[in-house]
Motif scaffolding. Sequence first.
Motif, PDB file in Angstrom:
ATOM      1  N   PHE A 293       0.886  -1.132   0.048  1.00  0.00           N
ATOM      2  CA  PHE A 293      -0.083  -0.200  -0.124  1.00  0.00           C
ATOM      3  C   PHE A 293       0.650   1.348  -0.087  1.00  0.00           C
ATOM      4  CE2 PHE A 293      -3.264  -3.013   1.693  1.00  0.00           C
ATOM      5  CZ  PHE A 293      -4.228  -2.882   0.698  1.00  0.00           C
ATOM      6  N   LEU A 294       1.982   1.181   0.525  1.00  0.00           N
ATOM      7  CA  LEU A 294       2.720   2.359   0.714  1.00  0.00           C
ATOM      8  C   LEU A 294       3.898   2.399   0.071  1.00  0.00           C
ATOM      9  CD1 LEU A 294       2.848   2.577   4.529  1.00  0.00           C
ATOM     10  CD2 LEU A 294       1.437   3.824   2.961  1.00  0.00           C
ATOM     11  N   THR A 295       3.971   1.378  -1.140  1.00  0.00           N
ATOM     12  CA  THR A 295       5.122   1.207  -2.048  1.00  0.00           C
ATOM     13  C   THR A 295       5.501   2.261  -2.732  1.00  0.00           C
ATOM     14  OG1 THR A 295       6.142  -0.540  -3.481  1.00  0.00           O
ATOM     15  CG2 THR A 295       3.735   0.080  -4.135  1.00  0.00           C
TER      16      THR A 295
ATOM     17  N   GLU B   7       8.621   3.234  -6.146  1.00  0.00           N
ATOM     18  CA  GLU B   7       9.127   2.765  -7.463  1.00  0.00           C
ATOM     19  C   GLU B   7      10.056   1.654  -7.113  1.00  0.00           C
ATOM     20  OE1 GLU B   7      11.821   6.197  -6.487  1.00  0.00           O
ATOM     21  OE2 GLU B   7       9.645   6.170  -6.367  1.00  0.00           O
ATOM     22  N   LYS B   8      10.497   1.526  -5.732  1.00  0.00           N
ATOM     23  CA  LYS B   8      11.739   0.463  -5.445  1.00  0.00           C
ATOM     24  C   LYS B   8      11.170  -0.872  -4.931  1.00  0.00           C
ATOM     25  CE  LYS B   8      13.982   4.318  -3.873  1.00  0.00           C
ATOM     26  NZ  LYS B   8      14.435   4.838  -2.547  1.00  0.00           N
ATOM     27  N   ARG B   9       9.682  -0.915  -4.911  1.00  0.00           N
ATOM     28  CA  ARG B   9       9.147  -2.053  -4.423  1.00  0.00           C
ATOM     29  C   ARG B   9       9.763  -2.489  -3.060  1.00  0.00           C
ATOM     30  NH1 ARG B   9       9.398  -5.168  -9.930  1.00  0.00           N
ATOM     31  NH2 ARG B   9       7.522  -4.193 -10.942  1.00  0.00           N
ATOM     32  N   GLN B  10       9.748  -1.740  -1.993  1.00  0.00           N
ATOM     33  CA  GLN B  10      10.389  -1.837  -0.684  1.00  0.00           C
ATOM     34  C   GLN B  10       9.327  -2.518   0.075  1.00  0.00           C
ATOM     35  OE1 GLN B  10      12.558   1.990  -0.792  1.00  0.00           O
ATOM     36  NE2 GLN B  10      14.141   0.622   0.074  1.00  0.00           N
ATOM     37  N   ARG B  11       9.453  -3.300   0.933  1.00  0.00           N
ATOM     38  CA  ARG B  11       8.438  -3.526   2.199  1.00  0.00           C
ATOM     39  C   ARG B  11       9.134  -2.612   3.380  1.00  0.00           C
ATOM     40  NH1 ARG B  11      10.646  -7.236   5.160  1.00  0.00           N
ATOM     41  NH2 ARG B  11      12.364  -7.609   3.967  1.00  0.00           N
ATOM     42  N   ILE B  12       7.929  -2.225   4.247  1.00  0.00           N
ATOM     43  CA  ILE B  12       8.401  -1.423   5.278  1.00  0.00           C
ATOM     44  C   ILE B  12       9.911  -1.479   5.942  1.00  0.00           C
ATOM     45  CG2 ILE B  12       7.508  -0.261   7.425  1.00  0.00           C
ATOM     46  CD1 ILE B  12       5.719   0.303   4.989  1.00  0.00           C
ATOM     47  N   PHE B  13      10.176  -2.655   6.249  1.00  0.00           N
ATOM     48  CA  PHE B  13      11.258  -2.684   6.762  1.00  0.00           C
ATOM     49  C   PHE B  13      12.408  -2.825   6.057  1.00  0.00           C
ATOM     50  CE2 PHE B  13       8.645  -4.060  10.213  1.00  0.00           C
ATOM     51  CZ  PHE B  13       9.321  -3.819  11.434  1.00  0.00           C
ATOM     52  N   ASN B  14      12.089  -2.907   4.764  1.00  0.00           N
ATOM     53  CA  ASN B  14      13.230  -2.608   3.530  1.00  0.00           C
ATOM     54  C   ASN B  14      13.588  -1.316   3.782  1.00  0.00           C
ATOM     55  OD1 ASN B  14      12.232  -5.157   1.438  1.00  0.00           O
ATOM     56  ND2 ASN B  14      14.189  -5.206   2.413  1.00  0.00           N
ATOM     57  N   LYS B  15      12.591  -0.625   3.594  1.00  0.00           N
ATOM     58  CA  LYS B  15      12.763   0.811   3.735  1.00  0.00           C
ATOM     59  C   LYS B  15      13.575   1.457   5.018  1.00  0.00           C
ATOM     60  CE  LYS B  15       8.379   2.255   1.336  1.00  0.00           C
ATOM     61  NZ  LYS B  15       7.078   2.770   1.295  1.00  0.00           N
ATOM     62  N   LEU B  16      13.081   0.934   5.983  1.00  0.00           N
ATOM     63  CA  LEU B  16      13.826   1.410   7.548  1.00  0.00           C
ATOM     64  C   LEU B  16      15.220   0.946   7.162  1.00  0.00           C
ATOM     65  CD1 LEU B  16      11.020   0.427   9.987  1.00  0.00           C
ATOM     66  CD2 LEU B  16      11.560   2.569   9.035  1.00  0.00           C
ATOM     67  N   GLY B  17      15.570  -0.317   6.619  1.00  0.00           N
ATOM     68  CA  GLY B  17      16.821  -0.785   6.424  1.00  0.00           C
ATOM     69  C   GLY B  17      17.664  -0.146   5.375  1.00  0.00           C
ATOM     70  N   ASP B  18      17.032   0.722   4.454  1.00  0.00           N
ATOM     71  CA  ASP B  18      17.689   0.937   3.246  1.00  0.00           C
ATOM     72  C   ASP B  18      18.147  -0.018   2.508  1.00  0.00           C
ATOM     73  OD1 ASP B  18      17.085   3.791   3.802  1.00  0.00           O
ATOM     74  OD2 ASP B  18      18.822   4.160   4.746  1.00  0.00           O
TER      75      ASP B  18
END
Length: 165
Positions: A130-132, A134-145
């Motif tokens: 829902f919050l994706t 263009e990099k198709r990151q999960r929430i914890f992917n975003k948090l962990g860069d």
Amino acid sequence: MNIESMDESNAEGSKIIIAKWTDRFFAWLIDFIIVSSISTVLIFVSFGSLDYEFEENSFWMENIQYIPTSILFFVYWTVLEYKIGQTVGKKIMNLKTVNIIGERPSLKGILISSFGKSFLLPIDVVLGWFLTNEKRQRIFNKLGDTLVVKIKDVDDVSDIKYLKD
């Protein structure tokens, strides 16, 4: 750095090919089968049977397999993704975990990403969809860069273009 999603035919400079959700799912499924099999064997060895029942109806007793299995997943993903960037499932699917510029991610980033996959995966994935971006990151992917990418050579990280597979 200008990060954008573009067609491969128009891309100039270095490219990071963002993995498809379906490829990531199949990589996860392969890892799930491997780690769950190991967990099942460990529980069998620990309890002498897979058919264990507890008289108490408590949260801890009902979830006796969830906690050690989640810890096993956390260790599996953390060690393999930090050391070589890939789990067995990612290797088979030709995927790799990298940082947002396509290099080896930090231990902190891997720990954050692995925690989300190990303990909060349904929430992490649904919120990621829902919050994706263009990099198709999960929430914890975003948090962990961190990103999950198709394996491609990245020569120059100064002009990266993000492409969807």
